[in-house]
Motif scaffolding. Structure first.
Motif: not given
Length: 552
Positions: A427-437
């Motif tokens: 609900k809060i992260v973008s696709g790129g952020e999710l990939s990094r996490i």
């Protein structure tokens, strides 16, 4: 670790032989060149299901083989020994798999035929593959729970909790079914008990039915037996003219004649034997006759007993009646299965026992999760800082829920940006952020794994620049403790590799063919320059590539 991989007629590979080293090995190449073929091949060798489309067009059979060093994997060595699959060299293991156009697949471990289940079991000890869509899977509750439990060292406990939950639910279902049919349940128990009591009271021995039948025949025909035996004795010895007398007379006459011709002696010997057997038969018949008597009372007793046994057997449809003792044992077993006189009570106790076992283990799982939630959150947050997520904080929310197969709480990964309240990842992260996490979490959990070879299939998608360089260094650091294979499209990651493979393809008479080549220093500069500059590679791009390699 993986030592070598050999492919023949696999997808768009005609023939390929690769040797691997320790550390970080990177695979690069243009889009569509077939970079993931190596990963797909490893997956097949480790137990994935095959598809006929994996056989190269125009050929009949695909062949795959890999060799692994297991000198530092005692668990794998022990499993191979237990499964009788140890090869000539106990410190290495060879996997081979074939697939033909008819869809038939064969697998071998150290030259011995093996099942896919065996390949998968061994493969889990050898290689851990992180697919290119792993960051998307991270949004699923079951993935978050499995990742966190792996970090917390709770995977085995979680598996046991799931097992205890299933046992509890089965016990509940059995109890509920018995409760719904309590009347029928009790009626069945009483029916069996009645049958058991009646047949037990009958007291029929295991061989009594056959013995009674034999005695009845003797008593029923006693007069005939007495007359017949006495007639036989008269003929053989007791009558005025009998066999023993005739035989004695003939023997004496021949004895006189044998004085004139010795050739009669063999016949005399035979007659002597006949005389002895005849005397023994007469003696046996007299003993038998001594015990024969007309006994109407005993005959009546036997007939009464036979009738009682027969009527009891007919009542319970037992055929022949001699099976009554066996039926008694079967009924006793059925009654025991129903719990004897306890029935419902026994099932209720089983529910309580199963529930207590579940709650005890689930509580231990909850304690493990509570203890490790903060360390896991801190570790992930630390990994996130250099990945352009410096103002973000990772947390693990453990929300109590009703008892279930996964324990007593939901596991939810959440992110807080700045001073905002933590919210679920999706609900809060973008696709790129999710990939990094996801990459940070994979680095953490892979670092804890005892598996020697880690594979990352384009998990660096959605990042670039300085972050890409950091990711490359993270993978390189991971390569100090594990053998790491990484498919990447980022020059910054490729520059961090200890070993660099370039994947390419060309079109020949046999169609499109994929090639994989190990690059030397000059080759690496050209490949990284291509990744930096695209189609037109300039000297400036080459210098940039060389600087990138030298900087790493």
């Amino acid at each position: 670790m993986l030592l070598s991989l050999n492919l023949k007629n696999f997808v768009i590979v005609d023939k390929l032989a690769l040797a691997f080293a320790s550390g970080l090995s990177v695979f690069t190449g243009e889009t569509g060149a077939g970079k993931s073929i190596v990963i797909d091949a490893l997956g097949l060798l480790l137990g994935d299901r095959a598809d006929v489309g994996m056989v190269r067009h125009g050929t009949e059979k695909a062949e795959l083989a890999a060799e692994f060093d297991i000198s530092k994997l005692p668990a794998a060595q022990a499993w191979l020994a237990e499964s009788e699959l140890t090869g000539d060299d106990a410190e290495n293991v060879n996997l081979r798999r074939t697939l033909d156009r008819q869809g038939k697949s064969k697998a071998f471990i150290n030259g011995t035929a093996a099942t896919l289940a065996q390949l998968k079991t061994l493969g889990e000890m050898l290689v851990d593959i992180h697919g290119q869509h792993a960051h998307q899977l991270l949004l699923r509750p079951e993935t978050q729970r499995a990742v966190f439990d792996a970090f917390a060292g709770a995977t085995e406990v979680a598996t046991e909790v799931a097992g205890y939950w299933r046992q509890w639910q089965r016990a509940e279902e059995e109890f509920a079914a018995a409760s719904r049919n309590a009347a029928a349940f009790e009626a069945e128990r009483e029916r069996l008990q009645w049958q058991i009591n009646e047949v037990t009271e009958l007291g029929l021995g295991e061989t009594e039915w056959e013995e009674l039948q034999g005695e009845h025949r003797r008593l029923q025909h006693a007069a005939s037996l007495i007359d017949g035996v006495q007639s036989a004795l008269d003929v053989l010895s007791d009558g005025d003219e009998n066999c023993q007398g005739w035989l004695g007379s003939a023997t004496r006459r021949l004895q006189e004649l044998a004085g004139y011709d010795e050739q009669l002696n063999p016949s005399l010997d035979l007659l002597a034997g006949v005389d002895a057997q005849l005397a023994e038969a007469v003696s046996e018949l007299r003993r038998y006759a001594d015990h024969l008597e007309l006994d109407p009372q005993r005959l009546q007793e036997v007939e009464t007993r036979l009738d009682l046994v027969w009527r009891t057997a007919r009542k319970y449809r037992i055929e022949p009646p001699g099976r009554l003792p066996l039926a008694l044992q079967e009924w006793a077993g059925q009654l025991d299965a129903l719990g004897g006189g306890e029935g419902i009570v026994r099932l209720e106790k089983a529910v309580a026992t199963a529930r207590a076992a579940y709650e005890k283990r689930a509580a231990q799982l909850s304690a493990l999760r509570q203890k490790q939630s903060a360390p896991f959150a801190k570790a992930v947050t630390t990994q996130m800082k250099p990945l352009a997520l410096a103002d973000s904080v990772f947390t693990v929310a453990l929300t109590p829920v009703a008892a279930g197969g996964h324990g007593l709480e939901d596991v939810d990964f959440q992110i807080a940006h700045g001073d905002a309240e933590p919210r679920p990842l999706g609900k809060i992260v973008s696709g790129g952020e999710l990939s990094r996490i996801s990459l940070g979490i994979q680095v953490i959990t892979s670092g804890l794994s005892g598996v020697p070879t880690l594979v990352f299939d384009e998990v660096d998608v959605g990042i670039g620049g300085r972050v890409a360089e950091i990711v490359g260094r993270m993978l390189a650091d991971l390569g100090k403790a594990h053998q790491v294979l990484c498919i990447t499209h980022l020059p910054q990651v490729a520059a961090c590799g200890d070993q660099h493979f370039q994947v390419s393809k060309d079109k020949g008479n046999a169609g499109i063919v994929s090639h994989v080549a190990a690059l030397d220093d000059a080759g690496r500069i050209e490949e990284i320059a291509r990744m930096l500059g695209g189609v037109d590679i300039t000297e400036t791009t080459r210098r940039h590539a060389a600087e990138l390699l030298g900087h790493v």
